[in-house]
Design a protein around this motif. Structure first.
Motif, PDB file in Angstrom:
ATOM      1  N   LEU A 114       0.862  -1.184   0.000  1.00 20.00           N
ATOM      2  CA  LEU A 114       0.000   0.000   0.000  1.00 20.00           C
ATOM      3  C   LEU A 114       0.892   1.225   0.000  1.00 20.00           C
ATOM      4  CD1 LEU A 114      -3.211   0.809   1.880  1.00 20.00           C
ATOM      5  CD2 LEU A 114      -1.218   2.267   2.321  1.00 20.00           C
ATOM      6  N   ARG A 115       0.547   2.215  -0.795  1.00 17.73           N
ATOM      7  CA  ARG A 115       1.287   3.475  -0.823  1.00 17.73           C
ATOM      8  C   ARG A 115       0.390   4.578  -0.292  1.00 17.73           C
ATOM      9  NH1 ARG A 115       6.005   3.145  -3.925  1.00 17.73           N
ATOM     10  NH2 ARG A 115       6.105   1.406  -5.403  1.00 17.73           N
ATOM     11  N   GLY A 116       0.884   5.316   0.694  1.00 23.90           N
ATOM     12  CA  GLY A 116       0.134   6.423   1.243  1.00 23.90           C
ATOM     13  C   GLY A 116       0.143   7.631   0.332  1.00 23.90           C
ATOM     14  N   PRO A 117      -0.663   8.653   0.640  1.00 22.84           N
ATOM     15  CA  PRO A 117      -0.681   9.867  -0.192  1.00 22.84           C
ATOM     16  C   PRO A 117       0.684  10.534  -0.305  1.00 22.84           C
ATOM     17  CG  PRO A 117      -2.542   9.833   1.336  1.00 22.84           C
ATOM     18  CD  PRO A 117      -1.644   8.703   1.732  1.00 22.84           C
ATOM     19  N   ASP A 118       1.547  10.336   0.710  1.00 20.17           N
ATOM     20  CA  ASP A 118       2.880  10.928   0.679  1.00 20.17           C
ATOM     21  C   ASP A 118       3.888  10.074  -0.076  1.00 20.17           C
ATOM     22  OD1 ASP A 118       3.046   8.828   2.420  1.00 20.17           O
ATOM     23  OD2 ASP A 118       3.669  10.002   4.157  1.00 20.17           O
ATOM     24  N   GLY A 119       3.438   8.921  -0.617  1.00 18.88           N
ATOM     25  CA  GLY A 119       4.319   8.047  -1.380  1.00 18.88           C
ATOM     26  C   GLY A 119       5.029   6.999  -0.556  1.00 18.88           C
ATOM     27  N   ILE A 120       4.960   7.101   0.775  1.00 24.06           N
ATOM     28  CA  ILE A 120       5.608   6.098   1.626  1.00 24.06           C
ATOM     29  C   ILE A 120       4.845   4.788   1.517  1.00 24.06           C
ATOM     30  CG2 ILE A 120       6.199   5.479   4.003  1.00 24.06           C
ATOM     31  CD1 ILE A 120       6.570   8.444   4.570  1.00 24.06           C
ATOM     32  N   SER A 121       5.555   3.705   1.303  1.00 22.94           N
ATOM     33  CA  SER A 121       4.897   2.424   1.068  1.00 22.94           C
ATOM     34  C   SER A 121       4.941   1.539   2.306  1.00 22.94           C
ATOM     35  CB  SER A 121       5.553   1.693  -0.106  1.00 22.94           C
ATOM     36  OG  SER A 121       6.897   1.371   0.187  1.00 22.94           O
ATOM     37  N   VAL A 122       3.914   0.714   2.425  1.00 24.44           N
ATOM     38  CA  VAL A 122       3.831  -0.318   3.449  1.00 24.44           C
ATOM     39  C   VAL A 122       3.775  -1.648   2.711  1.00 24.44           C
ATOM     40  CG1 VAL A 122       2.523  -1.245   5.392  1.00 24.44           C
ATOM     41  CG2 VAL A 122       2.551   1.231   4.966  1.00 24.44           C
ATOM     42  N   THR A 123       4.785  -2.468   2.899  1.00 22.85           N
ATOM     43  CA  THR A 123       4.878  -3.740   2.188  1.00 22.85           C
ATOM     44  C   THR A 123       4.948  -4.874   3.195  1.00 22.85           C
ATOM     45  OG1 THR A 123       6.101  -2.654   0.401  1.00 22.85           O
ATOM     46  CG2 THR A 123       6.180  -5.060   0.470  1.00 22.85           C
ATOM     47  N   GLY A 124       4.208  -5.949   2.903  1.00 24.57           N
ATOM     48  CA  GLY A 124       4.236  -7.069   3.825  1.00 24.57           C
ATOM     49  C   GLY A 124       3.719  -8.337   3.194  1.00 24.57           C
ATOM     50  N   SER A 125       3.884  -9.415   3.926  1.00 25.62           N
ATOM     51  CA  SER A 125       3.392 -10.715   3.480  1.00 25.62           C
ATOM     52  C   SER A 125       2.195 -11.125   4.323  1.00 25.62           C
ATOM     53  CB  SER A 125       4.484 -11.780   3.602  1.00 25.62           C
ATOM     54  OG  SER A 125       3.942 -13.080   3.409  1.00 25.62           O
ATOM     55  N   PRO A 126       1.107 -11.561   3.688  1.00 20.59           N
ATOM     56  CA  PRO A 126      -0.049 -12.036   4.448  1.00 20.59           C
ATOM     57  C   PRO A 126       0.002 -13.525   4.749  1.00 20.59           C
ATOM     58  CG  PRO A 126      -0.632 -11.925   2.140  1.00 20.59           C
ATOM     59  CD  PRO A 126       0.820 -11.489   2.242  1.00 20.59           C
ATOM     60  N   ALA A 127       1.194 -14.141   4.633  1.00 22.60           N
ATOM     61  CA  ALA A 127       1.328 -15.591   4.823  1.00 22.60           C
ATOM     62  C   ALA A 127       0.618 -16.018   6.111  1.00 22.60           C
ATOM     63  CB  ALA A 127       2.813 -15.968   4.882  1.00 22.60           C
ATOM     64  N   LEU A 144      -2.255  -3.106  -3.655  1.00 25.97           N
ATOM     65  CA  LEU A 144      -3.693  -3.109  -3.377  1.00 25.97           C
ATOM     66  C   LEU A 144      -4.282  -1.706  -3.426  1.00 25.97           C
ATOM     67  CD1 LEU A 144      -4.323  -5.666  -0.493  1.00 25.97           C
ATOM     68  CD2 LEU A 144      -4.681  -5.945  -2.945  1.00 25.97           C
ATOM     69  N   MET A 145      -3.552  -0.749  -2.857  1.00 23.30           N
ATOM     70  CA  MET A 145      -4.036   0.629  -2.828  1.00 23.30           C
ATOM     71  C   MET A 145      -2.851   1.564  -2.947  1.00 23.30           C
ATOM     72  SD  MET A 145      -6.963   0.680   0.177  1.00 23.30           S
ATOM     73  CE  MET A 145      -8.667   0.294  -0.222  1.00 23.30           C
ATOM     74  N   ASP A 146      -2.913   2.452  -3.913  1.00 22.75           N
ATOM     75  CA  ASP A 146      -1.898   3.487  -4.080  1.00 22.75           C
ATOM     76  C   ASP A 146      -2.641   4.821  -4.038  1.00 22.75           C
ATOM     77  OD1 ASP A 146       0.006   5.309  -4.873  1.00 22.75           O
ATOM     78  OD2 ASP A 146       0.840   4.044  -6.459  1.00 22.75           O
ATOM     79  N   PHE A 147      -2.494   5.527  -2.910  1.00 25.96           N
ATOM     80  CA  PHE A 147      -3.285   6.738  -2.676  1.00 25.96           C
ATOM     81  C   PHE A 147      -2.625   7.993  -3.230  1.00 25.96           C
ATOM     82  CE2 PHE A 147      -4.964   3.972   0.767  1.00 25.96           C
ATOM     83  CZ  PHE A 147      -6.293   3.983   0.367  1.00 25.96           C
ATOM     84  N   ARG A 148      -1.656   7.847  -4.123  1.00 27.55           N
ATOM     85  CA  ARG A 148      -1.042   9.012  -4.767  1.00 27.55           C
ATOM     86  C   ARG A 148      -1.912   9.488  -5.921  1.00 27.55           C
ATOM     87  NH1 ARG A 148       4.665   6.781  -6.372  1.00 27.55           N
ATOM     88  NH2 ARG A 148       3.298   5.045  -6.980  1.00 27.55           N
ATOM     89  N   THR A 149      -3.195   9.553  -5.692  1.00 31.21           N
ATOM     90  CA  THR A 149      -4.178  10.018  -6.670  1.00 31.21           C
ATOM     91  C   THR A 149      -4.958  11.156  -6.036  1.00 31.21           C
ATOM     92  OG1 THR A 149      -5.720   8.331  -5.843  1.00 31.21           O
ATOM     93  CG2 THR A 149      -4.449   7.771  -7.804  1.00 31.21           C
ATOM     94  N   PRO A 150      -5.523  12.076  -6.827  1.00 33.62           N
ATOM     95  CA  PRO A 150      -6.341  13.147  -6.240  1.00 33.62           C
ATOM     96  C   PRO A 150      -7.515  12.546  -5.467  1.00 33.62           C
ATOM     97  CG  PRO A 150      -5.798  13.632  -8.527  1.00 33.62           C
ATOM     98  CD  PRO A 150      -5.370  12.216  -8.291  1.00 33.62           C
ATOM     99  N   GLN A 151      -7.706  12.985  -4.229  1.00 30.56           N
ATOM    100  CA  GLN A 151      -8.737  12.410  -3.374  1.00 30.56           C
ATOM    101  C   GLN A 151     -10.029  13.223  -3.447  1.00 30.56           C
ATOM    102  OE1 GLN A 151      -8.358   9.442  -1.640  1.00 30.56           O
ATOM    103  NE2 GLN A 151      -6.487   9.386  -2.875  1.00 30.56           N
ATOM    104  N   PRO A 152     -11.184  12.544  -3.624  1.00 20.69           N
ATOM    105  CA  PRO A 152     -12.461  13.264  -3.567  1.00 20.69           C
ATOM    106  C   PRO A 152     -12.723  13.783  -2.158  1.00 20.69           C
ATOM    107  CG  PRO A 152     -12.822  10.898  -3.636  1.00 20.69           C
ATOM    108  CD  PRO A 152     -11.354  11.107  -3.829  1.00 20.69           C
ATOM    109  N   ARG A 153     -13.599  14.758  -2.038  1.00 22.86           N
ATOM    110  CA  ARG A 153     -13.878  15.356  -0.722  1.00 22.86           C
ATOM    111  C   ARG A 153     -14.489  14.332   0.223  1.00 22.86           C
ATOM    112  NH1 ARG A 153     -17.641  20.721   0.416  1.00 22.86           N
ATOM    113  NH2 ARG A 153     -17.337  20.769   2.706  1.00 22.86           N
ATOM    114  N   HIS A 154     -15.429  13.553  -0.267  1.00 23.51           N
ATOM    115  CA  HIS A 154     -16.053  12.494   0.516  1.00 23.51           C
ATOM    116  C   HIS A 154     -15.788  11.173  -0.192  1.00 23.51           C
ATOM    117  CE1 HIS A 154     -19.229  15.370   2.463  1.00 23.51           C
ATOM    118  NE2 HIS A 154     -17.987  15.710   2.734  1.00 23.51           N
ATOM    119  N   GLY A 155     -15.144  10.243   0.488  1.00 17.83           N
ATOM    120  CA  GLY A 155     -14.801   8.969  -0.126  1.00 17.83           C
ATOM    121  C   GLY A 155     -13.295   8.862  -0.277  1.00 17.83           C
TER     122      GLY A 155
END
Length: 411
Positions: A72-85, A186-197
């Motif tokens: 997952l990448r946050g809005p600031d570009g910092i990523s969280v990577t892991g294994s769901p094993a 799964l989710m890369d939030f480096r996209t313009p965010q809507p006001r609600h949602g």
């Protein structure tokens, strides 16, 4: 005139899965008529279904790709990577799944596949009657002891909150390697965010040269084709850094995310399954795994001689938590990108995926809840029981969902 023990209306993920599980023991399989829409506008195009499960699964031979590492990448570009094993994230194409299931059905006596447009299902004291129009325009009537209807409902039921998960995906092909096929975003939030949602990019690479790249929003209304394409061009170019690529297939859809109640029984002998039967997880849109749970339970009940009533796809606790999240997103009290980034940052990935699948215990849910914005979530939880369920302008035909775990990526 057809007469059968079980009629399944619709041959998408829910209908095919039910037929598959009913035929798990061919010597005991009921007589089945599987009714699919004839080729044309009523039959949905090929879809992608994503889900997670342990390493070995019954559909692995037709799974097109799987990943043991998620990011997952946050809005600031910092990523969280892991294994769901021991879990793995898997992708399944609908055409491959259909071929796989049809092989089982062809080897099972008493199974009939029928191409017809169903326009009426009538319940009766000793069974139900399905009326349809065949591919040549002929009128067909089928009597069945039990009918399982997976067609989209004509309107969404009344709800306190209804958002839409809408997306467009490009299957990209590159001349030079650029993707890591071992990692799914799964989710890369480096996209313009809507006001609600919220909005995010979604990247599922199948090789260094190919990937499914999607732009997804959770919001009140959908975009037009030009809007999706512009969002994808911006994401692919600015965030993924790709300049030269070929789009060889496009996938698009809308998934309702609502706290509406979906009755699973429509009569003495008529049941709803799939999204119409509440299988879609309201907070993520995943459906496919819930469809499998429902189908197995229905088949088990029939084989034991019990009424094959579909069980709830999700627990009351899971649905209550989803209702709070949807309301918090819709009111703007919770920042969606921050909410999911916080969860993925602070909760072990295997536990988080089990949570999203409703497989965690209450004490695990409580600990996970401490990593959410507690005050706005509590405020929302307190007000929610006071809100009426309304039929609003957002009511619409339920679209075929391809991410069926969901999302049927059914998140």
């Amino acid at each position: 005139m057809y007469d059968t023990e079980i009629a399944i209306v619709g041959a998408g993920a829910a209908g095919l899965s039910l037929a598959y599980h009913l035929c798990a023991a061919p010597s005991k399989a009921p007589s089945i008529v599987l009714i699919d829409a004839p080729p044309g506008p009523l039959r949905p195009p090929e879809r992608t279904w994503c889900f997670w499960e342990q390493l070995r699964g019954e559909f692995d031979e037709v799974t097109s790709a799987d990943w043991s590492t998620l990011r997952l990448r946050g809005p600031d570009g910092i990523s969280v990577t892991g294994s769901p094993a021991p879990l793995r994230y898997k992708m399944l194409r609908s055409r491959s799944f259909e071929t796989f299931v049809h092989k089982r059905l062809e080897a099972t006596p008493g199974v009939t596949r029928l191409a017809a447009a169903v326009h009426d299902v009538r319940d009766g004291p000793q069974g139900a009657q399905v009326r349809a129009t065949g591919s040549r325009g002929e009128t067909l009537t089928l009597r069945a002891r039990w009918v399982f209807d997976s067609r989209p409902l004509p309107r969404l039921p009344p709800a306190r909150t209804t958002l839409l998960q809408h997306f467009r995906g490009w299957f990209l092909r590159l001349d030079q390697p650029a993707f890591d096929p071992g990692v799914a975003d799964l989710m890369d939030f480096r996209t313009p965010q809507p006001r609600h949602g919220l909005s995010f990019g979604y990247v599922l690479p199948s090789s260094p040269y190919e990937a499914l790249v999607e732009y997804t929003e959770f919001s009140a209304s959908v975009l037009n084709d030009a809007g999706y394409d512009q969002a994808l061009r911006t994401y692919v170019g600015d965030q993924l850094g790709l300049e030269k690529y070929e789009v060889h297939r496009i996938e698009q859809g809308v998934i309702p995310m609502t706290d509406a109640r979906f009755p699973r029984r429509a009569g003495r002998s008529v049941f709803r399954i799939g999204t119409a039967g509440g299988a879609t997880r309201p907070s993520t849109g995943y459906t496919f795994a819930a469809v499998q749970r429902q189908a197995r339970a229905i088949a088990h009940a029939w084989h034991e001689g019990r009424t094959p009533h579909p069980p709830p796809a999700h627990s009351r606790r899971s649905l209550a938590m989803d209702a709070v999240l949807l309301r918090a997103l819709d009111t703007g009290r919770v920042n969606g990108a921050g909410f999911f980034t916080g969860l993925f940052t602070n909760v072990p990935m295997e536990r988080l995926l089990r949570f999203l699948d409703g497989a965690t215990r209450w004490h695990e849910d409580f600990r996970i809840g401490l990593h959410t914005p507690v005050r706005p979530m509590l405020r929302t939880a307190i007000e929610l029981p006071l809100l009426p369920r309304l039929s609003t302008a957002r009511e619409r035909t339920l679209p075929a969902s391809r991410r069926q775990h969901g999302r049927q990526k059914e998140m």
